[in-house]
Design a protein around this motif. Sequence first.
Motif, PDB file in Angstrom:
ATOM      1  N   ASP A  37       0.843  -1.195   0.050  1.00 25.64           N
ATOM      2  CA  ASP A  37      -0.055  -0.231   0.030  1.00 25.64           C
ATOM      3  C   ASP A  37       0.971   1.320   0.326  1.00 25.64           C
ATOM      4  O   ASP A  37       0.471   2.181  -0.614  1.00 25.64           O
ATOM      5  N   TYR A  38       2.026   1.386   0.705  1.00 26.15           N
ATOM      6  CA  TYR A  38       2.869   2.232   0.762  1.00 26.15           C
ATOM      7  C   TYR A  38       3.559   2.582  -0.434  1.00 26.15           C
ATOM      8  O   TYR A  38       3.576   3.784  -1.036  1.00 26.15           O
ATOM      9  N   LYS A  41       2.298   1.782  -3.394  1.00 22.02           N
ATOM     10  CA  LYS A  41       1.293   2.217  -4.321  1.00 22.02           C
ATOM     11  C   LYS A  41       0.949   3.690  -4.189  1.00 22.02           C
ATOM     12  O   LYS A  41       0.594   4.567  -5.013  1.00 22.02           O
ATOM     13  N   CYS A  42       0.893   3.883  -2.949  1.00 18.06           N
ATOM     14  CA  CYS A  42       1.044   5.625  -2.525  1.00 18.06           C
ATOM     15  C   CYS A  42       2.014   6.277  -3.227  1.00 18.06           C
ATOM     16  O   CYS A  42       1.585   7.575  -3.799  1.00 18.06           O
ATOM     17  N   SER A  59       0.010   7.239   4.291  1.00 21.44           N
ATOM     18  CA  SER A  59       0.687   6.645   3.017  1.00 21.44           C
ATOM     19  C   SER A  59      -0.296   5.488   2.839  1.00 21.44           C
ATOM     20  O   SER A  59      -0.609   4.994   1.703  1.00 21.44           O
ATOM     21  N   GLY A  95      -2.668   4.532  -0.382  1.00 17.22           N
ATOM     22  CA  GLY A  95      -2.428   3.252  -1.158  1.00 17.22           C
ATOM     23  C   GLY A  95      -3.750   2.561  -1.141  1.00 17.22           C
ATOM     24  O   GLY A  95      -3.666   1.855  -2.134  1.00 17.22           O
ATOM     25  N   LYS A  96      -4.562   2.453  -0.268  1.00 18.36           N
ATOM     26  CA  LYS A  96      -5.808   1.585  -0.101  1.00 18.36           C
ATOM     27  C   LYS A  96      -6.806   2.455  -1.380  1.00 18.36           C
ATOM     28  O   LYS A  96      -7.873   1.675  -1.703  1.00 18.36           O
ATOM     29  N   THR A 104      -6.169   4.007  -4.342  1.00 18.02           N
ATOM     30  CA  THR A 104      -5.510   4.411  -5.467  1.00 18.02           C
ATOM     31  C   THR A 104      -6.328   4.418  -6.653  1.00 18.02           C
ATOM     32  O   THR A 104      -6.279   5.269  -7.542  1.00 18.02           O
TER      33      THR A 104
END
Length: 309
Positions: free
Chosen positions: A9-10, A12-13, A237, A241-242, A244
Amino acid sequence: MRNRIHELDYLKCLFIILMIIFHLSHIGSKYPYAKSIVYTFHMPAFLLISGYLINVHKKPEIFLKAMAWIFIPYTIMEISYACMSMLFPVWDGIKEINASVLLGKVLLDPIGPYWYLHTFILCGTTYYFVHTYLSSTPFIRLLVTSSLLLLFSYIFHLLTFANAFYFMAGIAIHLGKRPFLSCFPASFLAIIPLVFLCSQPENLNRGTLGGILITGLVISLSLYIYKHLPHTVKQASLFIGKNTLPILLFSPVFTALSKLFLPFFSFDPTGICFLCTATVITLYGSIFIAFCLDKARLSPFFFGKKILI
């Protein structure tokens, strides 16, 4: 349901923020070399993660329904973006609006950041059907899927094979039953070969060995940085990320509108103040639109979910 991997997730952020920054035309034109570096790895890394996370162990009706609820908002926003490009010119915008042009953009040649969703749907669906209906070893299934995507790329021109490669690489990592993070060990030392590779312009192409190495090194360095982030930054972040998908869908609205308030930042020749302001507005403006859709009970018609945020 798989447990979420915070580090993914980080990542993706991080990559969605870089996407926003370099879709600000002012920043892209002011820092063209930095844009070339970022374009080498940010979406390839996104596709790598997507390939790793895709779940093909579903019944056809469930999987296809999930893909449909990506295709529907993708179609709406791709058409909207194409039409908006007539008012806010972009380098890949359309010159006229008609059904044929819009259908072509949706099915064959999307513009803006929506190509990622087009590639994801095509790669994911192809792999799903090969995995589901071809009785063979995982390696043969991977090879058949790659061959089909190669065909779609070079014969039918439906996608760029370099992008499909990263998606398939993510699937290969998953099939190898190796944790994603073990393939990209967090290391500060990754910065040394990364700087060297990025200093050579011929490496700034995602389809080259240099581009592949840059992508892997950026992931390793980013994971090292994640370990040393303050808790509040990590939490922020992970939230981004969750979410996106709505950011990807709605960010072009704000990156286009940001041109309107660019004159207010004429005092800053570096463009950094504009960059920070526009990025924050784009991030949270996109999430706010999704939140409003939730509150208006429109998310089931747009995302196929009662609540997205």
